[in-house]
Design a protein around this motif. Structure first.
Motif, PDB file in Angstrom:
ATOM      1  N   ASN A 104       0.826  -1.208   0.000  1.00 40.97           N
ATOM      2  CA  ASN A 104       0.000   0.000   0.000  1.00 40.97           C
ATOM      3  C   ASN A 104       0.863   1.263   0.000  1.00 40.97           C
ATOM      4  OD1 ASN A 104      -2.402   1.409  -0.046  1.00 40.97           O
ATOM      5  ND2 ASN A 104      -2.701   1.322   2.158  1.00 40.97           N
ATOM      6  N   LEU A 105       1.839   1.322  -0.903  1.00 43.88           N
ATOM      7  CA  LEU A 105       2.772   2.441  -0.990  1.00 43.88           C
ATOM      8  C   LEU A 105       2.103   3.667  -1.612  1.00 43.88           C
ATOM      9  CD1 LEU A 105       4.565  -0.254  -1.140  1.00 43.88           C
ATOM     10  CD2 LEU A 105       6.302   1.280  -1.925  1.00 43.88           C
ATOM     11  N   ARG A 106       2.337   4.821  -0.972  1.00 52.01           N
ATOM     12  CA  ARG A 106       1.843   6.087  -1.478  1.00 52.01           C
ATOM     13  C   ARG A 106       2.967   7.111  -1.418  1.00 52.01           C
ATOM     14  NH1 ARG A 106      -2.151   5.183   3.096  1.00 52.01           N
ATOM     15  NH2 ARG A 106      -0.470   3.744   3.445  1.00 52.01           N
ATOM     16  N   THR A 107       3.140   7.881  -2.491  1.00 48.38           N
ATOM     17  CA  THR A 107       4.246   8.840  -2.573  1.00 48.38           C
ATOM     18  C   THR A 107       3.766  10.264  -2.314  1.00 48.38           C
ATOM     19  OG1 THR A 107       3.958   9.057  -4.964  1.00 48.38           O
ATOM     20  CG2 THR A 107       5.552   7.429  -4.208  1.00 48.38           C
ATOM     21  N   PHE A 108       4.698  11.081  -1.790  1.00 48.42           N
ATOM     22  CA  PHE A 108       4.415  12.477  -1.471  1.00 48.42           C
ATOM     23  C   PHE A 108       5.633  13.328  -1.814  1.00 48.42           C
ATOM     24  CE2 PHE A 108       1.870   9.816   1.173  1.00 48.42           C
ATOM     25  CZ  PHE A 108       0.645  10.456   1.242  1.00 48.42           C
TER      26      PHE A 108
END
Length: 89
Positions: free
Chosen positions: A33-37
């Protein structure tokens, strides 16, 4: 499964954002569940939020990174010395 935030600096944000390396390497360390910012005021500061199956295994892998992990960070232009990890409490 704990959720963590990883922040670090990169030298090429656009490359980091488009890179497939996170999805290739991090699941083998128990991450999902990787999310980038991206910091809008300093685009070299980026972050990831992810769920991690085994924090101890992830921390061990980061303390003594494999050649594959080192190469992946280099490919993604990550500056490992700037890395900080926050664990959801």
């Amino acid at each position: 499964m704990p959720t963590i935030i990883v922040t670090h600096e990169v030298t090429d944000t656009d490359h980091w954002l488009s890179s497939p390396k996170r999805e290739e390497l991090l699941p083998s360390l128990g991450a999902s569940n990787l999310r980038t910012f991206v910091n809008p005021q300093d685009r070299t500061r980026v972050g990831l939020v992810m769920d991690v199956a085994d924090l101890d295994a992830l921390f061990a892998a980061l303390q003594n990174p494999s050649d594959e992990l080192i190469e992946g960070m280099k490919y993604d232009t990550v500056l490992p010395e700037t890395m900080a990890i926050l664990v959801a409490s």
